[in-house]
Design an enzyme around this catalytic site. Structure first.
Site, PDB file in Angstrom:
ATOM      1  N   GLU A   3       1.536  -0.620  -5.038  1.00 50.41           N
ATOM      2  CA  GLU A   3       0.514   0.389  -5.274  1.00 50.41           C
ATOM      3  C   GLU A   3       1.249   1.725  -5.261  1.00 50.41           C
ATOM      4  O   GLU A   3       1.451   2.336  -4.219  1.00 50.41           O
ATOM      5  CB  GLU A   3      -0.570   0.388  -4.198  1.00 50.41           C
ATOM      6  CG  GLU A   3      -1.698   1.361  -4.548  1.00 50.41           C
ATOM      7  CD  GLU A   3      -2.311   2.085  -3.355  1.00 50.41           C
ATOM      8  OE1 GLU A   3      -3.463   2.526  -3.478  1.00 50.41           O
ATOM      9  OE2 GLU A   3      -1.647   2.220  -2.315  1.00 50.41           O
TER      10      GLU A   3
ATOM     11  N   ASP B  24       0.827  -1.195   0.000  1.00 53.03           N
ATOM     12  CA  ASP B  24       0.000   0.000   0.000  1.00 53.03           C
ATOM     13  C   ASP B  24       0.869   1.257   0.000  1.00 53.03           C
ATOM     14  O   ASP B  24       1.874   1.333   0.712  1.00 53.03           O
ATOM     15  CB  ASP B  24      -0.891  -0.019   1.244  1.00 53.03           C
ATOM     16  CG  ASP B  24      -1.906   1.096   1.280  1.00 53.03           C
ATOM     17  OD1 ASP B  24      -2.766   1.140   0.384  1.00 53.03           O
ATOM     18  OD2 ASP B  24      -1.837   1.922   2.211  1.00 53.03           O
TER      19      ASP B  24
END
Length: 552
Positions: free
Chosen positions: A277, A215
């Site tokens: 990401e 993330d």
């Protein structure tokens, strides 16, 4: 001299690594399957639906966070990286899910959230108690304020969710949170932080996971001077290669971290992977994350955001392939995820509409029929591209965004922190429908649902689409079967046409045509393998339709 030497076998050609051509299915645990009727999806609920994913034909699943968390940001505020949130089950449930997935030939990727922890994490609680200058505070980004008595934030940075990116604590210092106040950013210049996350990786690798989706991978390192940034602060960096980058995103120091992680993963058997990401543009900057000694994949958000026109699609596909080819990495393709308006709705907005951060009942509404038609065409185009593709749960059912959700039901922190100016991401996170006539459309055994499901969900339910010719589910299932049969993921793209209204390319023996124009176009030569919608009566390819042909 032996005039008739014994023929030697040709050297074996190594099969491509699984991840270079995989189709990976994202599961948002809260909204996939509820086993106990509390209205919140859980790990046993996912395990119970694994046969659906095997039938669909995907290669791996990626699970959004299921760690212990106060749920200030739906689990992306992690309080303990080595356990399971009781809402979702137990570590034993996680072990069973991994084992059951592997038994069905499905690999398992889990989310890792290294940019920030929860404010409930024991480290942050220790930092608050220890005070300024302590080793405990060094794990996070604490600074003195500016102005008289330090009453102003240390810089002008804004939170991605809205409002200032700094919050003051009782002793007068400020801590950085690029997202919610309950998500303090870690200080990745602190060696203890780096050591801790290597141990977290080992913990889950030892339990059998096949990789990690990382993330906010572009956010771990901040510019050392924490300089002010006068530009709009979005998670997507959006800078040209040689232009200054935002001081909080895409700093070169992140790459050293991922080299350390890659060395760790390479020591495990079974081709474990890292997926970034990284909201980074242009493609040349993103490609740095997938150099041979770093990440294996990086999400291609430039592709997700590209306009539905032939020139825009041609440009982004070409740039993406050139950038990843330059570093010897596979391209990745994605159209929807848990952070953006579902593409069945996004593509129903007028072409050129800026990407909305959620859609509410008072906002301009997408055209549902146009959106689904374009979404199916876009999906068939995407699945024919070489590289790896990501699907978001429910898109195989053609699910639209829930665009008329009551505002009082919204739970995304973006809604409150933006002063109710941005609807946020709840509309793409609504629990998905499995059975048209069951409570909560089969999501769970009761009517409970943590976000309200729209009344139209019945028509999208899996049991209304399975074995129905022309349904979105069967379109996906057929496409995934053909993709594997014809090796499209490991293929090579050759453009045949790239005009203003039509794109045509060849990948191996398959010719792919997408019609973006207002009128039908002739079908390419060969045998029709698949189509995103029926052809015109004269056999031509209608507007907003993609076809796959087996070349003559």
């Amino acid at each position: 001299m032996n005039e008739n030497p014994t023929p030697q076998p040709a050297p074996a050609v190594a099969a491509p690594a699984w991840w270079t051509e995989a189709v990976i299915y994202q599961i948002y645990p809260r909204s996939f399957g509820d086993s106990d009727g509390d209205g919140i999806g859980d790990l046993p609920g996912i395990t119970a639906r694994l046969d659906h994913l095997r039938e669909l034909g995907v290669d791996a699943i990626w699970l959004s966070p299921f760690y212990p968390s106060p749920q200030a940001d739906a689990g992306y505020d992690v309080a303990d990286y080595r356990d399971v949130e009781p809402l979702f089950g137990t570590l034993a449930d996680a072990d069973d899910l991994i084992a059951q997935a592997h038994a069905r030939g499905l690999r398992v990727i889990v989310d890792l959230v290294p940019n920030h922890t929860s404010s409930a994490h024991e480290w942050f609680q220790q930092a608050l108690a220890a005070g300024p200058g302590s080793p405990e505070r060094q794990r996070y980004i604490f600074r003195d304020g500016r102005g008289p008595e330090g009453a102003e934030p240390p810089n002008d940075w804004q939170s991605v969710f809205g409002g200032p990116a700094w919050t003051r604590v009782a002793d007068g210092q400020w801590y950085l949170h690029l997202f919610d106040t309950a998500q303090p950013d870690l200080n990745w210049d602190d060696p203890e932080v780096r050591t801790e996350f290597l141990e977290v990786l080992r913990f889950w690798l030892d339990r059998g996971v096949d990789g990690f989706r990382v993330d906010v991978a572009h956010g771990l390192i901040k510019q050392a001077d924490l300089a002010d940034w006068q530009e709009p602060q979005e998670i997507l960096s959006g800078q040209e290669v040689d232009k200054p980058r935002p001081p909080m995103w895409d700093q070169d120091g992140v790459h050293e971290i991922y080299r350390d992680w890659r060395r760790l993963l390479d020591g495990y058997p079974g081709e474990r992977i890292l997926v970034a990401e990284a909201w980074v543009e242009p493609a040349e900057r993103l490609a740095r994350y997938v150099r041979p000694d770093e990440m294996h994949q990086a999400f291609n958000f430039e592709y997700l955001l590209a306009s539905w026109t032939a020139p825009a699609q041609y440009a982004v596909i070409t740039r993406s392939l050139e950038a990843t080819d330059a570093v010897g990495a596979p391209a990745t393709w994605v159209l929807s995820n848990h952070d953006v308006v579902r593409h069945a709705s996004r593509l129903g907005l007028p072409i050129g509409t800026p990407r909305p951060n959620g859609i509410g009942a008072d906002d301009p509404q997408p055209d549902a029929a146009t959106g689904l038609r374009r979404a199916r065409a876009a999906t068939l185009l995407m699945l024919a591209l070489p590289g790896s593709a990501y699907l978001y749960q429910g898109e195989e059912l053609g699910l639209p965004e829930h665009t008329r959700m009551p505002d009082e039901a919204r739970q995304d922190p973006t809604w409150e922190r933006s002063g109710h100016t941005q609807r946020g991401r709840d509309g793409c996170r609504v629990p998905i429908p499995w059975e048209a006539d069951a409570p909560s459309y089969g999501f769970g055994p009761t009517d409970a649902s943590w976000l309200p499901q729209p009344g139209v969900w019945a028509e999208y339910a899996l049991d209304r689409q399975r074995e129905v010719p022309g349904s979105t589910y069967e379109m996906y299932r057929t496409a995934l079967h053909l993709r594997r049969t014809h090796g499209l993921g490991r293929g090579t793209l050759q453009w045949l046409s790239s005009g203003d209204e039509v794109l045509t390319f060849r990948n191996g023996q398959v010719v792919v045509l997408t019609n973006f124009g207002a009128t039908g176009v002739p079908l390419p030569g060969g045998e029709l393998l698949h189509s995103s919608a029926p052809l015109d009566e004269d056999g031509s390819v209608p507007t907003d339709v993609t076809v796959w042909m087996l070349a003559d």
